[in-house]
Design a protein around this motif. Structure first.
Motif, PDB file in Angstrom:
ATOM      1  N   ASN A 101       0.820  -1.218   0.000  1.00 37.32           N
ATOM      2  CA  ASN A 101       0.000   0.000   0.000  1.00 37.32           C
ATOM      3  C   ASN A 101       0.851   1.264   0.000  1.00 37.32           C
ATOM      4  O   ASN A 101       0.324   2.369  -0.080  1.00 37.32           O
ATOM      5  CB  ASN A 101      -1.004   0.015   1.165  1.00 37.32           C
ATOM      6  N   THR A 102       2.186   1.088   0.068  1.00 36.13           N
ATOM      7  CA  THR A 102       3.085   2.248   0.054  1.00 36.13           C
ATOM      8  C   THR A 102       4.314   1.919  -0.789  1.00 36.13           C
ATOM      9  O   THR A 102       4.931   0.862  -0.589  1.00 36.13           O
ATOM     10  CB  THR A 102       3.554   2.592   1.488  1.00 36.13           C
ATOM     11  N   ILE A 103       4.656   2.819  -1.705  1.00 34.07           N
ATOM     12  CA  ILE A 103       5.879   2.667  -2.500  1.00 34.07           C
ATOM     13  C   ILE A 103       6.816   3.807  -2.126  1.00 34.07           C
ATOM     14  O   ILE A 103       6.404   4.975  -2.076  1.00 34.07           O
ATOM     15  CB  ILE A 103       5.578   2.719  -4.014  1.00 34.07           C
ATOM     16  N   VAL A 104       8.058   3.456  -1.819  1.00 30.51           N
ATOM     17  CA  VAL A 104       9.073   4.460  -1.501  1.00 30.51           C
ATOM     18  C   VAL A 104      10.065   4.531  -2.654  1.00 30.51           C
ATOM     19  O   VAL A 104      10.577   3.498  -3.107  1.00 30.51           O
ATOM     20  CB  VAL A 104       9.809   4.097  -0.186  1.00 30.51           C
ATOM     21  N   HIS A 105      10.322   5.765  -3.129  1.00 35.45           N
ATOM     22  CA  HIS A 105      11.327   5.975  -4.172  1.00 35.45           C
ATOM     23  C   HIS A 105      12.680   6.253  -3.508  1.00 35.45           C
ATOM     24  O   HIS A 105      12.810   7.185  -2.730  1.00 35.45           O
ATOM     25  CB  HIS A 105      10.914   7.169  -5.054  1.00 35.45           C
ATOM     26  N   ASP A 106      13.666   5.409  -3.814  1.00 35.67           N
ATOM     27  CA  ASP A 106      14.994   5.563  -3.210  1.00 35.67           C
ATOM     28  C   ASP A 106      16.043   5.536  -4.330  1.00 35.67           C
ATOM     29  O   ASP A 106      16.380   4.464  -4.835  1.00 35.67           O
ATOM     30  CB  ASP A 106      15.224   4.411  -2.208  1.00 35.67           C
ATOM     31  N   SER A 107      16.494   6.712  -4.747  1.00 38.18           N
ATOM     32  CA  SER A 107      17.536   6.860  -5.779  1.00 38.18           C
ATOM     33  C   SER A 107      17.238   6.018  -7.026  1.00 38.18           C
ATOM     34  O   SER A 107      18.101   5.263  -7.494  1.00 38.18           O
ATOM     35  CB  SER A 107      18.904   6.456  -5.215  1.00 38.18           C
ATOM     36  N   GLY A 108      16.032   6.111  -7.509  1.00 40.15           N
ATOM     37  CA  GLY A 108      15.673   5.397  -8.742  1.00 40.15           C
ATOM     38  C   GLY A 108      15.058   4.031  -8.500  1.00 40.15           C
ATOM     39  O   GLY A 108      14.417   3.470  -9.384  1.00 40.15           O
ATOM     40  N   ASP A 109      15.239   3.467  -7.304  1.00 43.94           N
ATOM     41  CA  ASP A 109      14.639   2.171  -6.973  1.00 43.94           C
ATOM     42  C   ASP A 109      13.271   2.380  -6.316  1.00 43.94           C
ATOM     43  O   ASP A 109      13.067   3.354  -5.581  1.00 43.94           O
ATOM     44  CB  ASP A 109      15.520   1.394  -5.989  1.00 43.94           C
ATOM     45  N   LEU A 110      12.383   1.406  -6.532  1.00 43.34           N
ATOM     46  CA  LEU A 110      11.054   1.474  -5.916  1.00 43.34           C
ATOM     47  C   LEU A 110      10.888   0.295  -4.954  1.00 43.34           C
ATOM     48  O   LEU A 110      11.032  -0.872  -5.349  1.00 43.34           O
ATOM     49  CB  LEU A 110       9.972   1.424  -6.998  1.00 43.34           C
ATOM     50  N   ILE A 111      10.598   0.633  -3.685  1.00 42.58           N
ATOM     51  CA  ILE A 111      10.489  -0.394  -2.640  1.00 42.58           C
ATOM     52  C   ILE A 111       9.049  -0.420  -2.124  1.00 42.58           C
ATOM     53  O   ILE A 111       8.477   0.619  -1.817  1.00 42.58           O
ATOM     54  CB  ILE A 111      11.456  -0.086  -1.477  1.00 42.58           C
ATOM     55  N   GLY A 112       8.485  -1.637  -2.021  1.00 46.42           N
ATOM     56  CA  GLY A 112       7.097  -1.783  -1.586  1.00 46.42           C
ATOM     57  C   GLY A 112       6.979  -2.094  -0.106  1.00 46.42           C
ATOM     58  O   GLY A 112       7.708  -2.936   0.424  1.00 46.42           O
ATOM     59  N   TYR A 113       6.054  -1.416   0.555  1.00 49.33           N
ATOM     60  CA  TYR A 113       5.785  -1.628   1.986  1.00 49.33           C
ATOM     61  C   TYR A 113       4.290  -1.879   2.185  1.00 49.33           C
ATOM     62  O   TYR A 113       3.479  -1.531   1.332  1.00 49.33           O
ATOM     63  CB  TYR A 113       6.155  -0.381   2.806  1.00 49.33           C
ATOM     64  N   ASN A 114       3.932  -2.444   3.344  1.00 51.10           N
ATOM     65  CA  ASN A 114       2.529  -2.536   3.720  1.00 51.10           C
ATOM     66  C   ASN A 114       2.370  -1.920   5.109  1.00 51.10           C
ATOM     67  O   ASN A 114       2.737  -2.534   6.109  1.00 51.10           O
ATOM     68  CB  ASN A 114       2.032  -3.982   3.724  1.00 51.10           C
ATOM     69  N   THR A 115       1.862  -0.689   5.144  1.00 47.99           N
ATOM     70  CA  THR A 115       1.759   0.023   6.420  1.00 47.99           C
ATOM     71  C   THR A 115       0.427  -0.263   7.125  1.00 47.99           C
ATOM     72  O   THR A 115       0.187   0.248   8.212  1.00 47.99           O
ATOM     73  CB  THR A 115       1.930   1.546   6.224  1.00 47.99           C
ATOM     74  N   ASP A 116      -0.442  -1.077   6.494  1.00 47.51           N
ATOM     75  CA  ASP A 116      -1.701  -1.449   7.170  1.00 47.51           C
ATOM     76  C   ASP A 116      -1.426  -2.272   8.429  1.00 47.51           C
ATOM     77  O   ASP A 116      -2.202  -2.233   9.389  1.00 47.51           O
ATOM     78  CB  ASP A 116      -2.602  -2.264   6.236  1.00 47.51           C
ATOM     79  N   VAL A 117      -0.333  -3.037   8.429  1.00 48.36           N
ATOM     80  CA  VAL A 117      -0.011  -3.880   9.594  1.00 48.36           C
ATOM     81  C   VAL A 117       0.228  -2.968  10.814  1.00 48.36           C
ATOM     82  O   VAL A 117      -0.400  -3.133  11.866  1.00 48.36           O
ATOM     83  CB  VAL A 117       1.235  -4.762   9.322  1.00 48.36           C
ATOM     84  N   ALA A 118       1.110  -1.986  10.637  1.00 47.67           N
ATOM     85  CA  ALA A 118       1.409  -1.060  11.741  1.00 47.67           C
ATOM     86  C   ALA A 118       0.207  -0.174  12.051  1.00 47.67           C
ATOM     87  O   ALA A 118      -0.073   0.128  13.219  1.00 47.67           O
ATOM     88  CB  ALA A 118       2.615  -0.198  11.379  1.00 47.67           C
ATOM     89  N   GLY A 119      -0.521   0.244  11.005  1.00 48.56           N
ATOM     90  CA  GLY A 119      -1.675   1.135  11.201  1.00 48.56           C
ATOM     91  C   GLY A 119      -2.764   0.469  12.023  1.00 48.56           C
ATOM     92  O   GLY A 119      -3.329   1.071  12.940  1.00 48.56           O
ATOM     93  N   PHE A 120      -3.044  -0.806  11.733  1.00 45.78           N
ATOM     94  CA  PHE A 120      -4.065  -1.525  12.502  1.00 45.78           C
ATOM     95  C   PHE A 120      -3.591  -1.716  13.946  1.00 45.78           C
ATOM     96  O   PHE A 120      -4.358  -1.484  14.898  1.00 45.78           O
ATOM     97  CB  PHE A 120      -4.374  -2.878  11.866  1.00 45.78           C
ATOM     98  N   GLY A 121      -2.337  -2.112  14.111  1.00 42.65           N
ATOM     99  CA  GLY A 121      -1.809  -2.359  15.468  1.00 42.65           C
ATOM    100  C   GLY A 121      -1.907  -1.117  16.334  1.00 42.65           C
ATOM    101  O   GLY A 121      -2.325  -1.185  17.495  1.00 42.65           O
ATOM    102  N   ARG A 122      -1.550   0.036  15.757  1.00 40.57           N
ATOM    103  CA  ARG A 122      -1.597   1.279  16.539  1.00 40.57           C
ATOM    104  C   ARG A 122      -3.037   1.677  16.865  1.00 40.57           C
ATOM    105  O   ARG A 122      -3.337   2.102  17.984  1.00 40.57           O
ATOM    106  CB  ARG A 122      -0.896   2.396  15.745  1.00 40.57           C
ATOM    107  N   ALA A 123      -3.938   1.539  15.877  1.00 40.79           N
ATOM    108  CA  ALA A 123      -5.344   1.896  16.121  1.00 40.79           C
ATOM    109  C   ALA A 123      -5.948   0.993  17.199  1.00 40.79           C
ATOM    110  O   ALA A 123      -6.715   1.443  18.046  1.00 40.79           O
ATOM    111  CB  ALA A 123      -6.146   1.792  14.824  1.00 40.79           C
ATOM    112  N   LEU A 124      -5.575  -0.288  17.162  1.00 37.22           N
ATOM    113  CA  LEU A 124      -6.113  -1.221  18.154  1.00 37.22           C
ATOM    114  C   LEU A 124      -5.648  -0.825  19.564  1.00 37.22           C
ATOM    115  O   LEU A 124      -6.433  -0.800  20.508  1.00 37.22           O
ATOM    116  CB  LEU A 124      -5.647  -2.651  17.812  1.00 37.22           C
ATOM    117  N   ARG A 125      -4.365  -0.483  19.651  1.00 39.88           N
ATOM    118  CA  ARG A 125      -3.825  -0.095  20.972  1.00 39.88           C
ATOM    119  C   ARG A 125      -4.359   1.260  21.412  1.00 39.88           C
ATOM    120  O   ARG A 125      -4.863   1.429  22.516  1.00 39.88           O
ATOM    121  CB  ARG A 125      -2.287  -0.012  20.912  1.00 39.88           C
ATOM    122  N   GLU A 126      -4.254   2.274  20.527  1.00 41.52           N
ATOM    123  CA  GLU A 126      -4.506   3.654  20.945  1.00 41.52           C
ATOM    124  C   GLU A 126      -5.983   4.050  20.872  1.00 41.52           C
ATOM    125  O   GLU A 126      -6.470   4.769  21.732  1.00 41.52           O
ATOM    126  CB  GLU A 126      -3.667   4.624  20.093  1.00 41.52           C
TER     127      GLU A 126
END
Ligand code: NAP
Length: 286
Positions: free
Chosen positions: A86-111
């Motif tokens: 759900n998130t792509i980071v551009h790093d010096s021409g390279d594209l790296i894929g992340y999934n921030t839903d894992v952290a987003g759900f965990g934080r919402a559940l806690r907070e």
């Protein structure tokens, strides 16, 4: 000026531009956040355009979260496990894929929910990308049982097979077909029920429906609906009527966005300002 945006189709009611622009502005970062509606045949070109010097990256939403994977240079281990980006980071021409839903759900559940999943019994409704992220977050929090339920056994089996290797002693991940009796027995005893289907979404096919009948909502439990529009979905209304704690997906939306922001800028986002912008965008769209 740096640029970022959201890639999906359609994007008519996306709250992402408002939420991210609020975060960039609050941090004094000279960046613009755009909506990039992208049909499937345009996806490869859109992704390659992210390699430009001015690009921070992008968010990816329905229907492209899985389709972007082969177009990227590498994946973060969590995105690899979830099988969706759900998130792509551009790093010096390279594209790296992340999934921030894992952290987003965990934080919402806690907070937002004040819920510690360790040792708890959880039922997850749905078997798509969001259900995978939620299940991984619950495994990491060491929930005692995580029961995934849905209408397509093939998808349920795939989630459990892909994630079972991440469980440790005391954490059981399993699935049950939607109409299975065991599922109905498990529900009222659950500490937490998480809706990872789009049922109840404003403007959707099942906008007026609650995914669960009130009879099956655990009166002493917590019900977390990933759907954030409307703020009170039919499921959350039914949960409140039953006496359960009801948690909207808006907090998760903001926290997963804050994690994307951190990946792009290295800074913590002002989540209060993002939340306000999200609420205003939703009020304007409804
Ligand atoms: P997805 O990959 O398309 O998966 C959707 C799941 O819901 C599938 O398992 C599907 O069943 C099931 N489903 C769809 N319609 C249904 C119905 N009428 N009855 C029962 N099950 C139904 O979508 P996703 O990416 O996982 O997203 C799911 C929902 O979570 C969306 O509404 C999305 O907006 C929301 N979400 C919210 C956040 C947040 O930050 N709050 C983050 C991510 C996602 P089949 O497998 O049988 O098709």
């Amino acid at each position: 000026m740096k640029r970022a945006g959201v890639i999906g189709y359609p994007l008519t009611h996306s709250t992402s531009p408002a939420i991210f622009q609020a975060a960039f502005d609050a941090a004094g970062i000279d960046a613009g956040y755009e909506a990039w509606p992208t049909e499937t045949e345009q996806l490869e070109g859109r992704i390659n355009a992210l390699r430009g010097d001015e690009m921070l990256g992008a968010n990816v939403t329905i229907p492209h979260k899985e389709a972007v994977v082969p177009l990227l240079d590498r994946l973060d281990p969590q995105a690899e496990l979830v099988g969706a980006v759900n998130t792509i980071v551009h790093d010096s021409g390279d594209l790296i894929g992340y999934n921030t839903d894992v952290a987003g759900f965990g934080r919402a559940l806690r907070e937002d929910a004040g819920f510690d999943a360790k040792g708890k019994h959880v039922v997850v409704l749905g078997a798509g990308g969001a259900a995978r992220a939620v299940a991984l977050s619950l495994i990491e929090s060491r929930a005692a049982t995580i029961l995934l339920t849905g209408r397509t056994p093939r998808r349920l089996t795939a989630v459990v097979n892909d994630l079972r290797g991440q469980t440790s002693a005391g954490v059981t991940l399993s699935w049950a077909y939607w109409l299975d009796g065991s599922f109905l027995v498990s529900l009222p005893k659950a500490d937490l029920v998480v809706n990872c289907t789009p049922v109840g979404t404003l403007g959707g096919d099942a906008a007026d429906e609650s995914i669960l009948d009130t009879d099956y909502i655990p009166a002493d439990g917590t019900v977390f609906d990933l759907v954030y529009n409307p703020a009170e979905t039919p499921l959350l209304k039914a949960a409140k009527e039953k006496g359960a704690k009801a948690v909207s997906g808006l907090g998760m939306l903001v926290y997963q966005a804050a994690e994307s922001f951190r990946l792009w800028t290295g800074q913590d986002a002002d989540t209060e300002k993002m939340l306000t912008a999200g609420r205003e965008a939703l009020a304007g769209a409804s």
